[in-house]
Design an enzyme around this catalytic site. Structure first.
Site, short mmCIF file in Angstrom:
data_model
loop_
_atom_site.label_atom_id
_atom_site.label_comp_id
_atom_site.label_asym_id
_atom_site.label_seq_id
_atom_site.Cartn_x
_atom_site.Cartn_y
_atom_site.Cartn_z
N HIS A 45 0.81 -1.22 0.00
CA HIS A 45 0.00 0.00 0.00
C HIS A 45 0.84 1.27 0.00
O HIS A 45 0.36 2.33 0.40
CB HIS A 45 -0.93 -0.01 1.21
CG HIS A 45 -2.02 -1.02 1.14
ND1 HIS A 45 -3.05 -0.94 0.23
CD2 HIS A 45 -2.24 -2.16 1.86
CE1 HIS A 45 -3.87 -1.97 0.39
NE2 HIS A 45 -3.39 -2.73 1.36
N GLU A 87 -7.96 -12.61 3.32
CA GLU A 87 -8.55 -11.27 3.27
C GLU A 87 -9.91 -11.25 2.57
O GLU A 87 -10.34 -10.22 2.07
CB GLU A 87 -7.59 -10.31 2.57
CG GLU A 87 -6.26 -10.15 3.32
CD GLU A 87 -5.46 -8.99 2.79
OE1 GLU A 87 -5.56 -7.89 3.36
OE2 GLU A 87 -4.72 -9.19 1.80
N ASP A 140 -10.16 -6.06 4.88
CA ASP A 140 -10.57 -6.50 3.54
C ASP A 140 -11.54 -7.67 3.62
O ASP A 140 -12.41 -7.81 2.76
CB ASP A 140 -9.35 -6.86 2.70
CG ASP A 140 -8.61 -5.62 2.22
OD1 ASP A 140 -9.28 -4.68 1.76
OD2 ASP A 140 -7.38 -5.59 2.30
#
Length: 259
Positions: free
Chosen positions: A46, A150, A176
Site C-alpha cells: 500500500h 482477506e 478487507d
C-alpha cells in the site's frame, strides 16, 4: 535449525508483536527495531516504496538488531525472486483466496524440487554473495511465508491452505475480509467475526502460526489469549498523525495553527 529468527520463534509457539512501516523511512525501521518489536513489517503493498527502498529498510531493521518482514505488493513470480534474492526471507503475501493461488506462491519461493524459484545464490545477498555455500540446501528452512486471508472465500478455504507445506502462517486481514462481505469498516459485525474465527480455528487446527491485526474488542493481549502468534498493531504513520494532533491540541490556545 533455521536462522530465520521470526520463523524459529513463531514455530516454537512464542507470541510476536510487530509494527507496520508505511513511510519507507529506514530511520523509523531502525527505531522500531531498537525499541524491541519482535517484527518490523515493511509494507510494499500500500505504499510507493520500490525494491531498493525496501531493502534499505530491511538493512535498517537488521542494524537495529531486529527482524524484518516485508508485505509484498502482488503475486508476481519475478517479484518473489527479487525479494528472496535480496535476502528477505520473511514475506507476507496479500489477497490469497484459493488453494491454487497459495500453491503457486509457495512454489515461487522455493528452489526445485520443492518449487520453481530461480537460482542466483552464488552472487545474491540471499546466499551472502556466495559465502553461504549451503544456501540452496537450507533456503526452504529459512523462508517464512505468511499468507493473508482477506476475504470470506479465503476463510472458507483456510483449512486447505493451512494444510499446505510451506504455508507457515495464515494472517487474517480483517478489514478487507469485512469488505468482501459488503461491510468494510464494520469489524464487529457477527458475520465478519464468524468468518475471521472460522479461518483462525482452521489455522490453529492445522498447527500453523496464526496472525492478524488488532480490531475493536480484540487488542493484542486478547488476541494472544485466542491463540494468535503474530499481532501487528503499531503503525508509523498513525503514530505520527496521533502525535501531531495531540501536540496541536495541547498548544492551540497560543498557537491556533494553520487555518
Amino acid at each position: 535449525m533455521t536462522r530465520n529468527r521470526i520463523k524459529r520463534r513463531a514455530l516454537a509457539g512464542e507470541k510476536l508483536l510487530g509494527a507496520w512501516v508505511f513511510s519507507g523511512a529506514p530511520a523509523v525501521c531502525e527505531t522500531y527495531a531498537l525499541a524491541g518489536y519482535d517484527i518490523v513489517l515493511i509494507d510494499a503493498e500500500h505504499t510507493p516504496i520500490d525494491m531498493a527502498e525496501t531493502l534499505a529498510c530491511v538493512r535498517a531493521v537488521e542494524a537495529g538488531g531486529g527482524d524484518a518482514m516485508v508485505r509484498v505488493p502482488s503475486h508476481d513470480f519475478g517479484m518473489f525472486k527479487r525479494m528472496l534474492d535480496a535476502g528477505i526471507h520473511s514475506l507476507m503475501v496479500p489477497m490469497i483466496d484459493t488453494v491454487d493461488q497459495a500453491k503457486g506462491i509457495i512454489a515461487s519461493c522455493l528452489y526445485p524440487p520443492r518449487g520453481r524459484r530461480g537460482y542466483s545464490a552464488s552472487v545474491a545477498r540471499s546466499g551472502l554473495y556466495g559465502f553461504d555455500e549451503d544456501y540452496i540446501d537450507t533456503a526452504h528452512e529459512d523462508t517464512f511465508l505468511a499468507l493473508q486471508v482477506e476475504s470470506d472465500l479465503a476463510s472458507q478455504n483456510a483449512a486447505a491452505m493451512a494444510a499446505l507445506p510451506g504455508a507457515d502462517c495464515l494472517f487474517i486481514g480483517a478489514n478487507d475480509l469485512a469488505g468482501s462481505l459488503g461491510k468494510l469498516g464494520r469489524l464487529t459485525e457477527p458475520d465478519v467475526l464468524a468468518s475471521i474465527d472460522r479461518a483462525a480455528e482452521a489455522t490453529l487446527k492445522a498447527g500453523k502460526v496464526l496472525g492478524t491485526i488488532p480490531i475493536p474488542g480484540r487488542d493484542p493481549l486478547a488476541l494472544a489469549e485466542r491463540g494468535y502468534g503474530i499481532v501487528i498493531g503499531e503503525c508509523d504513520m498513525a503514530a505520527v498523525r496521533a502525535g501531531a494532533v495531540a501536540d496541536l491540541a495541547r498548544n492551540k490556545a497560543k498557537f491556533p495553527g494553520r487555518r
